[in-house]
Design a protein around this motif. Structure first.
Motif, short mmCIF file in Angstrom:
data_model
loop_
_atom_site.label_atom_id
_atom_site.label_comp_id
_atom_site.label_asym_id
_atom_site.label_seq_id
_atom_site.Cartn_x
_atom_site.Cartn_y
_atom_site.Cartn_z
N PRO A 122 0.83 -1.21 0.00
CA PRO A 122 0.00 0.00 0.00
C PRO A 122 0.86 1.26 0.00
N PHE A 123 0.40 2.27 -0.71
CA PHE A 123 1.13 3.54 -0.70
C PHE A 123 0.16 4.70 -0.73
N GLN A 124 0.64 5.83 -0.20
CA GLN A 124 -0.08 7.08 -0.20
C GLN A 124 0.63 8.06 -1.13
N VAL A 125 -0.11 8.98 -1.69
CA VAL A 125 0.47 10.08 -2.45
C VAL A 125 0.43 11.32 -1.58
N HIS A 126 1.59 11.99 -1.46
CA HIS A 126 1.69 13.22 -0.69
C HIS A 126 1.91 14.39 -1.65
N PHE A 127 1.00 15.35 -1.61
CA PHE A 127 1.00 16.48 -2.53
C PHE A 127 1.05 17.77 -1.72
N SER A 128 2.12 18.55 -1.86
CA SER A 128 2.25 19.83 -1.15
C SER A 128 1.68 20.93 -2.02
N GLY B 212 -3.76 3.64 -8.08
CA GLY B 212 -4.01 2.66 -7.02
C GLY B 212 -3.56 3.07 -5.65
N ALA B 213 -3.39 4.39 -5.42
CA ALA B 213 -3.04 4.85 -4.08
C ALA B 213 -4.18 4.58 -3.11
N HIS B 214 -3.87 4.36 -1.86
CA HIS B 214 -4.89 4.16 -0.84
C HIS B 214 -5.33 5.48 -0.21
N VAL B 215 -4.40 6.44 -0.15
CA VAL B 215 -4.66 7.72 0.51
C VAL B 215 -4.00 8.82 -0.32
N THR C 280 -16.01 10.40 -3.68
CA THR C 280 -14.97 9.44 -4.03
C THR C 280 -14.98 8.25 -3.09
N SER C 281 -15.03 7.06 -3.65
CA SER C 281 -14.88 5.83 -2.86
C SER C 281 -13.58 5.16 -3.26
N GLY C 282 -13.02 4.40 -2.36
CA GLY C 282 -11.78 3.70 -2.67
C GLY C 282 -10.53 4.52 -2.49
N PHE D 119 -9.13 -0.63 1.23
CA PHE D 119 -9.09 -0.14 2.59
C PHE D 119 -7.66 0.26 2.92
N PRO D 120 -7.45 1.49 3.42
CA PRO D 120 -6.09 2.02 3.54
C PRO D 120 -5.23 1.27 4.55
#
Length: 679
Positions: free
Chosen positions: A150-156, A176-179, A216-218, A413-414
């Motif tokens: 699982p991975f998250q995308v971080h956007f500043s 396919g990011a979770h968060v 948004t779901s998922g 699910f994250p």
């Protein structure tokens, strides 16, 4: 969770970095070489020990600088995972290739946070100060997706890229990011040279994120360093699950309340943007700093100034405490970036747990709820009970919780922990239903993928470890931990044909077979070579291993007699654990010395756990301390029964001459005592 419960700890492992991001809160001066005073592996591991001694519900984010530059990163992840902590790594992604993803996943990382600051390669590269970083960052996400990490995308978000928010939401879903975490800058460090997003744009983006999450779901969409997000969510919908009014404890500014960070040199600060250190873990124990720092106490019981102190949303939002500080004010001043003006209405209170609900919970559902992160638990409880009432039912079951999770997140699910699920064991799988412990679906599948010659041993060891640790279930994390411990290496050269045959025999096997069974087969083939007094492993050795499904481990008579004299409640576990350890080390025969070595290794691990509880003396207080600090041990009758049996047996074997525990030799006893006192 109450104020003072720590559920997020950021550890800046290094100041070194392979990039030079314009917005970074850390100084760039030492980004190539790092600081001389960076925390050592042992110091970070000791911090994790101490954190876990109170609770294993804390999520630990290992970050930097760039944490992938630390060669001990996988070791630290594995150490934290073994303590029951949720380990996450925050990275720019440039160094995250396929092999590194595999190693981190094998170490037990729960997920990766990967920073991407524009959908335009040139803009991202300029923001990050490194040409070509955009492509490498996207490749890192692709590697995580292919390896099911699982991975998250971080956007500043800044004035320059705020127009990309919707595009970034669509992108995060597509990859396919979770968060998706949207970070709002606070001008410190290298970020002091940047223009922050304006208050008007800030409010616009927050409203956009709240609306996007509703549609948004998922994918979880969250604003970070933007407590006003909770105020906007409530204004749009008072029933929103994004606020403390509905039990979501992740709301508002968490600095010093449920979150803090550790600098690369061991300093403790409320957040990265509040520079004043509350103390150093090199000078004080972490929990002493966390519990007793006056500034942290002020953040937990604030007396807010200006319009924040008059605002009806002060308990849902509270404003950013770093922004007024960065602009020359005090930590309690009003947040200058908030455009809301108080209405004079009563302060909106967070959700409080009630004991008069008409809905009951099945034990299995309560167990599942206990695995939900603490800051989400009240919200999940309320949603589950409301859902059951809507169905006209009166009891929450795991099926209700699964239906709610699927409705909200689908298959995304994250960073979820394995779920408990029923499933019939295969014909060659030990009888899980009569074991007394629950096995998750993933753990059962893992066990079934292991060849029959190892299955019973793995089963026995996993259950014995789970019971000794007070667990209510065996999950795949525990099995992976057992897999990673004491992995052997090759000791003999191999013929190329032998190597090819071994590889071919595993080509269609699941990944865990390669990670777990291959080393065991290698050790068995080397035993066969030694039996014919050869110094090179041949095709014939591998063929014999494959044909016989590996020979069993033999026992010396005196070693077997020692096992037979062990008390009933541990005898089977000792035997299986020893055979398991012997196979892992490539031993053909277990001697009494091997038994002693396996026992001593287990005792030292137990001592290090006691040390994590702050103990300095070798006694039976460990269980009482653990029962108070480790949630899964509270009211765990099985754990209490096992401990009582152990205590009764050990006390019956006390050395009458006052030499300590008669079960251990004096040298080992002194090593254990020394380890407890070692700083």
């Amino acid at each position: 969770m109450s104020d003072g419960d720590l559920y997020l700890l950021a550890v800046n492992l290094t100041r070194r970095c392979n990039l030079a991001c314009a917005h970074c809160y850390m100084d760039a001066e030492t980004r190539h070489t790092g600081g001389r005073d960076e925390l050592t592996t042992d110091e970070v591991a000791g911090l994790l020990d101490e954190v876990a001694s109170r609770s294993n519900e804390t999520m630990v984010v290992l970050t930097g600088g760039e944490p992938l530059l630390r060669k001990d990163l996988e070791h630290l992840v594995s150490h934290g995972r073994d303590l029951g902590l949720s380990m996450v790594v925050g990275t720019n992604g440039v160094l995250l290739d396929e092999n590194r993803v595999k190693r981190l996943k094998a170490a037990g990382v729960m997920g990766m946070g990967i920073s991407l600051d524009s959908l335009e390669p040139q803009s991202h590269d300029a923001f990050r100060g490194c040409p070509g970083s955009w492509e490498k960052t996207l490749a890192a996400m692709d590697h995580c997706r292919k390896q099911d990490l699982p991975f998250q995308v971080h956007f500043s978000v800044t004035e320059q890229n705020a127009h990309e928010v919707q595009g970034m939401i669509d992108f995060a879903k597509a990859v396919g990011a979770h968060v998706l975490n949207i970070f709002f800058l606070i001008c410190t460090g290298r970020g002091e040279s940047m223009s922050d997003i304006t208050p008007a744009r800030y409010e616009q983006v927050l409203s956009q994120l709240v609306a996007a999450q509703a549609e948004t779901s998922g994918l979880m969409i969250r604003a970070r360093c933007a407590p006003h997000f909770k105020r906007v969510a409530y204004q749009v919908d008072p029933e929103s699950n994004l606020t403390r009014a509905q039990g979501y404890e992740g709301g508002g500014c968490l600095a010093g309340i449920h979150y803090c960070r550790i600098t690369p040199e061991g300093g403790v600060t409320a957040c990265p943007y509040i520079p004043d250190q509350a103390g150093s873990i090199r000078e004080q124990r972490f929990w002493e700093i966390w519990d007793n720092t006056p500034d942290f106490e002020l953040l937990r019981n604030p007396t807010l100034g200006g319009k924040c102190g008059k605002c009806e949303f002060q308990k849902l939002c509270g404003g950013c405490r770093a922004r007024p500080l960065a602009m020359g004010g005090t930590i309690m001043d009003a947040d200058p970036w908030c455009s809301h003006y108080p209405t004079g209405r009563p302060v909106i209170e967070p959700l409080k747990e009630t004991t008069d609900s008409p809905v009951s919970w099945s034990p299995e559902a309560e167990q599942r709820l206990s695995r939900v992160p603490g800051f989400l638990r009240k919200m999940v409880r309320k949603r589950a009970e409301s859902y059951v009432i809507e169905l006209g039912e009166q009891r929450v079951t795991p099926e209700h919780m699964a239906a709610l999770a699927a409705k909200r997140f689908g298959d995304q699910f994250p960073m979820q922990r394995p779920n408990v699920a029923d499933g019939a064991p295969s014909d060659t799988t030990p009888n899980l239903s009569s074991s007394g412990l629950a096995w998750t679906r993933e753990a059962k599948a893992y066990l079934e993928a292991i060849p029959g010659f190892l299955r019973e041993g793995v089963f026995a060891v996993a259950e014995d470890v789970a019971r000794n640790e007070g667990r209510l279930e065996v999950n795949v994390k525990l099995l992976q931990r057992l897999e990673s411990e004491d992995a052997p290496g090759r000791k003999l050269p191999w013929e190329s044909e032998a190597e090819a045959l071994l590889t071919a025999s595993l080509v269609d096997r699941p990944p865990q077979v390669h990670l777990f069974v291959k080393p065991t087969m290698e050790a068995a083939a080397e035993r066969e070579a030694k039996r014919r007094q050869a110094i090179v492993v041949s095709v014939g050795d591998v063929e014999k291993v494959i044909a016989t499904d590996l020979a069993g481990v033999e026992w010396d008579k005196d070693a077997l007699n020692r096992v037979a004299s062990a008390p009933d409640f541990v005898r089977a576990g000792i035997k299986k654990a020893a055979e398991f350890g012997a196979r892992r080390e490539g031993l053909a025969r277990i001697t009494s010395a091997d038994l002693t070595r396996f026992r001593n290794r287990a005792m030292m691990k137990a001592v290090r756990r006691m040390k994590g509880f702050g103990m300095q003396e070798l006694n039976f207080d460990a269980f009482a301390i653990a029962r108070e600090r480790v949630p899964r041990l509270k009211q765990n009758r099985q754990a209490e029964k096992r401990f009582a049996e152990i205590r009764e047996y050990v006390e019956s074997k006390q050395d009458p001459n006052g030499g300590g525990l008669g079960l251990l030799d004096r040298e080992m006893l002194e090593k254990m005592k020394a380890e407890l006192k070692r700083q």
